[in-house]
Write a protein that holds these residues in place. Structure first.
Motif, PDB file in Angstrom:
ATOM      1  N   THR A 122     -25.845  22.461  11.290  1.00 51.37           N
ATOM      2  CA  THR A 122     -24.953  22.195  12.429  1.00 51.37           C
ATOM      3  C   THR A 122     -23.888  21.160  12.082  1.00 51.37           C
ATOM      4  OG1 THR A 122     -26.898  22.533  13.825  1.00 51.37           O
ATOM      5  CG2 THR A 122     -24.919  21.704  14.910  1.00 51.37           C
ATOM      6  N   ASP A 123     -24.290  20.100  11.376  1.00 49.62           N
ATOM      7  CA  ASP A 123     -23.338  19.013  11.069  1.00 49.62           C
ATOM      8  C   ASP A 123     -22.210  19.481  10.157  1.00 49.62           C
ATOM      9  OD1 ASP A 123     -25.356  19.291   9.119  1.00 49.62           O
ATOM     10  OD2 ASP A 123     -24.968  17.296   8.300  1.00 49.62           O
ATOM     11  N   LEU A 124     -22.477  20.506   9.322  1.00 50.47           N
ATOM     12  CA  LEU A 124     -21.423  21.024   8.445  1.00 50.47           C
ATOM     13  C   LEU A 124     -20.433  21.881   9.237  1.00 50.47           C
ATOM     14  CD1 LEU A 124     -23.385  22.323   5.286  1.00 50.47           C
ATOM     15  CD2 LEU A 124     -22.867  19.972   5.963  1.00 50.47           C
ATOM     16  N   ASP A 126     -20.016  22.063  12.714  1.00 49.21           N
ATOM     17  CA  ASP A 126     -19.457  21.529  13.970  1.00 49.21           C
ATOM     18  C   ASP A 126     -17.952  21.241  13.924  1.00 49.21           C
ATOM     19  OD1 ASP A 126     -21.172  21.796  16.045  1.00 49.21           O
ATOM     20  OD2 ASP A 126     -22.095  19.813  15.843  1.00 49.21           O
ATOM     21  N   PRO A 127     -17.448  20.574  12.857  1.00 54.78           N
ATOM     22  CA  PRO A 127     -16.014  20.256  12.843  1.00 54.78           C
ATOM     23  C   PRO A 127     -15.102  21.491  12.840  1.00 54.78           C
ATOM     24  CG  PRO A 127     -17.199  18.920  11.221  1.00 54.78           C
ATOM     25  CD  PRO A 127     -18.159  19.969  11.699  1.00 54.78           C
ATOM     26  N   VAL A 128     -15.620  22.643  12.372  1.00 56.47           N
ATOM     27  CA  VAL A 128     -14.790  23.854  12.314  1.00 56.47           C
ATOM     28  C   VAL A 128     -15.382  24.994  13.148  1.00 56.47           C
ATOM     29  CG1 VAL A 128     -13.771  23.350  10.064  1.00 56.47           C
ATOM     30  CG2 VAL A 128     -15.958  24.557  10.167  1.00 56.47           C
ATOM     31  N   LYS A 129     -16.347  24.657  13.990  1.00 53.04           N
ATOM     32  CA  LYS A 129     -17.077  25.670  14.755  1.00 53.04           C
ATOM     33  C   LYS A 129     -16.146  26.579  15.547  1.00 53.04           C
ATOM     34  CE  LYS A 129     -20.710  25.888  18.312  1.00 53.04           C
ATOM     35  NZ  LYS A 129     -21.602  25.061  19.142  1.00 53.04           N
ATOM     36  N   SER A 130     -15.103  26.018  16.130  1.00 58.11           N
ATOM     37  CA  SER A 130     -14.200  26.810  16.970  1.00 58.11           C
ATOM     38  C   SER A 130     -13.371  27.797  16.147  1.00 58.11           C
ATOM     39  CB  SER A 130     -13.268  25.890  17.762  1.00 58.11           C
ATOM     40  OG  SER A 130     -12.476  25.126  16.865  1.00 58.11           O
ATOM     41  N   ASP A 131     -13.365  27.615  14.825  1.00 59.72           N
ATOM     42  CA  ASP A 131     -12.605  28.515  13.950  1.00 59.72           C
ATOM     43  C   ASP A 131     -13.415  29.756  13.572  1.00 59.72           C
ATOM     44  OD1 ASP A 131     -10.318  29.218  12.430  1.00 59.72           O
ATOM     45  OD2 ASP A 131     -11.236  28.437  10.601  1.00 59.72           O
ATOM     46  N   PHE A 132     -14.724  29.738  13.850  1.00 57.61           N
ATOM     47  CA  PHE A 132     -15.575  30.884  13.522  1.00 57.61           C
ATOM     48  C   PHE A 132     -15.606  31.883  14.668  1.00 57.61           C
ATOM     49  CE2 PHE A 132     -17.178  28.237  10.142  1.00 57.61           C
ATOM     50  CZ  PHE A 132     -17.671  29.118   9.185  1.00 57.61           C
ATOM     51  N   ASN A 133     -15.766  33.144  14.332  1.00 55.89           N
ATOM     52  CA  ASN A 133     -16.026  34.164  15.347  1.00 55.89           C
ATOM     53  C   ASN A 133     -17.245  33.697  16.155  1.00 55.89           C
ATOM     54  OD1 ASN A 133     -17.166  36.515  16.649  1.00 55.89           O
ATOM     55  ND2 ASN A 133     -15.931  37.792  15.284  1.00 55.89           N
ATOM     56  N   PRO A 134     -17.114  33.574  17.475  1.00 52.56           N
ATOM     57  CA  PRO A 134     -18.228  33.062  18.298  1.00 52.56           C
ATOM     58  C   PRO A 134     -19.525  33.855  18.115  1.00 52.56           C
ATOM     59  CG  PRO A 134     -16.245  33.338  19.627  1.00 52.56           C
ATOM     60  CD  PRO A 134     -15.932  33.900  18.283  1.00 52.56           C
ATOM     61  N   ASN A 135     -19.407  35.160  17.833  1.00 49.16           N
ATOM     62  CA  ASN A 135     -20.602  35.973  17.617  1.00 49.16           C
ATOM     63  C   ASN A 135     -21.325  35.589  16.330  1.00 49.16           C
ATOM     64  OD1 ASN A 135     -20.518  37.906  19.897  1.00 49.16           O
ATOM     65  ND2 ASN A 135     -18.548  38.429  19.016  1.00 49.16           N
ATOM     66  N   ASP A 136     -20.556  35.133  15.339  1.00 49.79           N
ATOM     67  CA  ASP A 136     -21.176  34.697  14.087  1.00 49.79           C
ATOM     68  C   ASP A 136     -21.851  33.334  14.249  1.00 49.79           C
ATOM     69  OD1 ASP A 136     -20.761  36.834  12.299  1.00 49.79           O
ATOM     70  OD2 ASP A 136     -18.666  36.295  12.065  1.00 49.79           O
ATOM     71  N   ILE A 137     -21.404  32.561  15.204  1.00 51.77           N
ATOM     72  CA  ILE A 137     -22.107  31.309  15.526  1.00 51.77           C
ATOM     73  C   ILE A 137     -23.376  31.637  16.310  1.00 51.77           C
ATOM     74  CG2 ILE A 137     -21.991  29.160  16.848  1.00 51.77           C
ATOM     75  CD1 ILE A 137     -20.306  29.030  14.300  1.00 51.77           C
ATOM     76  N   LYS A 138     -23.227  32.485  17.318  1.00 54.02           N
ATOM     77  CA  LYS A 138     -24.365  32.831  18.185  1.00 54.02           C
ATOM     78  C   LYS A 138     -25.522  33.430  17.387  1.00 54.02           C
ATOM     79  CE  LYS A 138     -25.664  35.664  22.183  1.00 54.02           C
ATOM     80  NZ  LYS A 138     -25.296  36.795  23.046  1.00 54.02           N
ATOM     81  N   SER A 139     -25.197  34.307  16.431  1.00 56.98           N
ATOM     82  CA  SER A 139     -26.251  34.998  15.689  1.00 56.98           C
ATOM     83  C   SER A 139     -26.980  34.087  14.698  1.00 56.98           C
ATOM     84  CB  SER A 139     -25.671  36.217  14.951  1.00 56.98           C
ATOM     85  OG  SER A 139     -24.744  35.821  13.973  1.00 56.98           O
ATOM     86  N   HIS A 140     -26.498  32.867  14.528  1.00 59.68           N
ATOM     87  CA  HIS A 140     -27.145  31.912  13.626  1.00 59.68           C
ATOM     88  C   HIS A 140     -27.695  30.686  14.355  1.00 59.68           C
ATOM     89  CE1 HIS A 140     -24.782  34.395  10.927  1.00 59.68           C
ATOM     90  NE2 HIS A 140     -25.439  33.899   9.899  1.00 59.68           N
ATOM     91  N   THR A 141     -27.667  30.733  15.687  1.00 58.06           N
ATOM     92  CA  THR A 141     -28.029  29.558  16.483  1.00 58.06           C
ATOM     93  C   THR A 141     -29.406  29.700  17.115  1.00 58.06           C
ATOM     94  OG1 THR A 141     -25.699  29.105  16.963  1.00 58.06           O
ATOM     95  CG2 THR A 141     -27.317  28.101  18.437  1.00 58.06           C
ATOM     96  N   GLU A 322     -24.142  19.698   0.552  1.00 63.55           N
ATOM     97  CA  GLU A 322     -22.799  19.264   0.123  1.00 63.55           C
ATOM     98  C   GLU A 322     -22.055  20.396  -0.571  1.00 63.55           C
ATOM     99  OE1 GLU A 322     -21.517  15.492  -1.889  1.00 63.55           O
ATOM    100  OE2 GLU A 322     -23.585  14.896  -1.432  1.00 63.55           O
ATOM    101  N   TYR A 323     -22.776  21.104  -1.438  1.00 61.52           N
ATOM    102  CA  TYR A 323     -22.158  22.224  -2.167  1.00 61.52           C
ATOM    103  C   TYR A 323     -21.762  23.351  -1.205  1.00 61.52           C
ATOM    104  CZ  TYR A 323     -21.885  26.521  -4.913  1.00 61.52           C
ATOM    105  OH  TYR A 323     -21.483  27.726  -5.435  1.00 61.52           O
ATOM    106  N   VAL A 324     -22.650  23.680  -0.292  1.00 67.90           N
ATOM    107  CA  VAL A 324     -22.372  24.739   0.679  1.00 67.90           C
ATOM    108  C   VAL A 324     -21.175  24.378   1.554  1.00 67.90           C
ATOM    109  CG1 VAL A 324     -23.307  25.793   2.782  1.00 67.90           C
ATOM    110  CG2 VAL A 324     -24.651  25.824   0.684  1.00 67.90           C
ATOM    111  N   LYS A 325     -21.112  23.116   1.959  1.00 71.50           N
ATOM    112  CA  LYS A 325     -19.952  22.667   2.756  1.00 71.50           C
ATOM    113  C   LYS A 325     -18.672  22.811   1.937  1.00 71.50           C
ATOM    114  CE  LYS A 325     -17.871  18.670   5.083  1.00 71.50           C
ATOM    115  NZ  LYS A 325     -16.594  18.682   4.297  1.00 71.50           N
TER     116      LYS A 325
END
Length: 424
Positions: A122-124, A126-141, A322-325
């Motif tokens: 989540t911490d990685l 959050d700063p760009v969450k609004s830039d992701f397709n909301p469905n791609d956030i929902k399916s991982h939450t 860190e690498y994934v971010k």
């Protein structure tokens, strides 16, 4: 872009549960093949990190991933590129050993969260969450926390040869009945009307959605056992036995060869195949969503794709995060390259999708529109065991002549056991 080898397992197959792995607690049953060959060291110094990827079919993908990893200087990232049809079993077997990967690609699966296998990212995000397709956030939450970062969205639909449909005076099908009729009219001594993958398991989710049903509902209850799905299974049985379907193709649905080489007039496939199909067929190529089934039916497009996860039980969780971010949040040029330079995929981030010129016109733009209008995303709770149970329904009532109601009843029992494990 090269075709996948025949033995290669599709990263976008609906039936992803090749070995039927369920929860991390039962993963030991996956066999001893841990697929740890083919590692490639990175050029960074410091913490050693290992990432697992299945072998993508498009030429240049392995080199691209290793190139990205080599550009990261804060850790020494090695890549295990797992070929063959055993990615799931190789990954899950490895996760139980001291050689477990720090980072791996997979699909959002609730049991990986519940068993503590995947780290909270989540911490990685959050700063760009609004830039992701909301469905791609929902399916991982899960419970407000985000586990995994979507790398690519992979819509799946039917491709067809326009000239073949015109010659046979066939309109683009919008219902399953019309697809069955079209397959009959398009079949000749040399060409089969339609290819739905060699065992039809590739379409197991679309037949649920196209019948107006769902896998499981918002209350985490079975939603696929409907009259429309039963009707769809019966019609697919008719299609399977009709002689108008390509059954034993040299490669499966994920590979564009069957349509490109004229073995069929219509083929189920993914957007990743589009560049190779356009190269082979030029303008003689169209696409359409999975057609409606029954009176409650709706057109549907399955949105497959892959996500990156951090092994929460690994030795270097913070270094892995860190690498994934760095790669999947910060390096937007690599993310765009990964999505559009090999096959075509839709970038999950709006800012990158908006820059992806290759997807803005012609057939790729039509693919994006189908994805937008009719797309269905992964349900994180509809896990491997449940998918395997529904694949068994197709095996018994479509490929064999079993009773669909009885097959669904058997499936329900397995799925309810799994739902109880996950939700109590």
């Amino acid at each position: 872009m090269s075709a996948m080898s025949n033995s290669n397992f599709s990263r976008r197959s609906i039936f992803r549960a090749a070995a039927g792995m369920a929860a991390a607690g039962t993963l030991a049953a996956c066999g001893s093949n841990n697929g740890r060959g083919g590692g490639s060291g990175g050029s960074g110094s410091g913490t050693p990190l290992t990432q697992y990827f299945h072998a993508y079919g498009e030429a240049g993908t392995e080199q691209a991933l290793k190139r990205y990893a080599a550009a990261y200087k804060k850790a020494n990232v090695s890549t295990n590129w797992i070929t063959g049809n055993n990615f799931e079993s190789a990954l899950f077997a490895a996760l139980l050993t001291s050689k477990a990967p720090d980072v791996f690609e997979f699909h959002p699966q609730l049991q990986l969260v519940k068993s503590g296998q995947v780290a909270d990212l989540t911490d990685l995000i959050d700063p760009v969450k609004s830039d992701f397709n909301p469905n791609d956030i929902k399916s991982h939450t899960v419970d407000g926390k985000i586990y995994g970062i979507r790398m690519i969205d992979d819509p799946q639909f039917f491709y067809y040869r326009k000239s073949m449909l015109e010659k046979a005076k066939v309109d683009v099908p919008t219902t399953l009945d019309e697809l069955i009729e079209a397959a009959a009219k398009l079949t000749t001594s040399k060409v089969k009307g339609v290819f739905l993958g060699n065992d039809f398991s590739a379409i197991q989710n679309p037949i649920i959605w196209s019948a107006g049903a769902d896998t499981i509902n918002e209350k985490n209850e079975i939603a696929y056992h409907t009259d429309g799905v039963v009707e769809g299974l019966k019609k697919l049985r008719t299609l399977w036995t009709s002689g108008n379907v390509l059954i034993d193709a040299p490669t499966d649905f994920w590979d564009p060869s069957s349509l490109n080489q004229g073995l069929c007039a219509i083929q189920w496939g993914g957007m990743w195949s589009m560049p190779a199909m356009q190269k082979a067929l030029g303008d003689d190529l169209g696409i359409f969503p999975f057609p409606k089934i029954g009176s409650a039916g709706k057109l549907s497009v399955y949105n497959g794709g892959w996500s990156i996860f951090v092994n929460a039980k690994g030795k270097n969780v913070e270094a892995a995060k860190e690498y994934v971010k760095w790669l999947w949040i910060d390096q937007t040029q690599y993310q765009e390259d990964w999505a559009t330079s090999y096959g075509f995929h839709i970038p999950p981030r709006t800012s990158i999708a908006n820059k992806a010129d290759k997807l803005k016109s012609g057939l790729p733009a039509e693919g994006v529109k189908l994805f937008t209008d009719y797309g269905h995303f992964d349900n994180i709770a509809y896990d491997q065991t449940m998918q395997t149970a529904f694949a068994d329904v197709i095996a018994s009532s479509v490929r064999k002549n079993g009773n669909p109601e009885a097959a669904l009843d058997t499936c329900d029992k397995k799925v309810n056991v799994e739902l109880k494990k996950l939700f109590g």
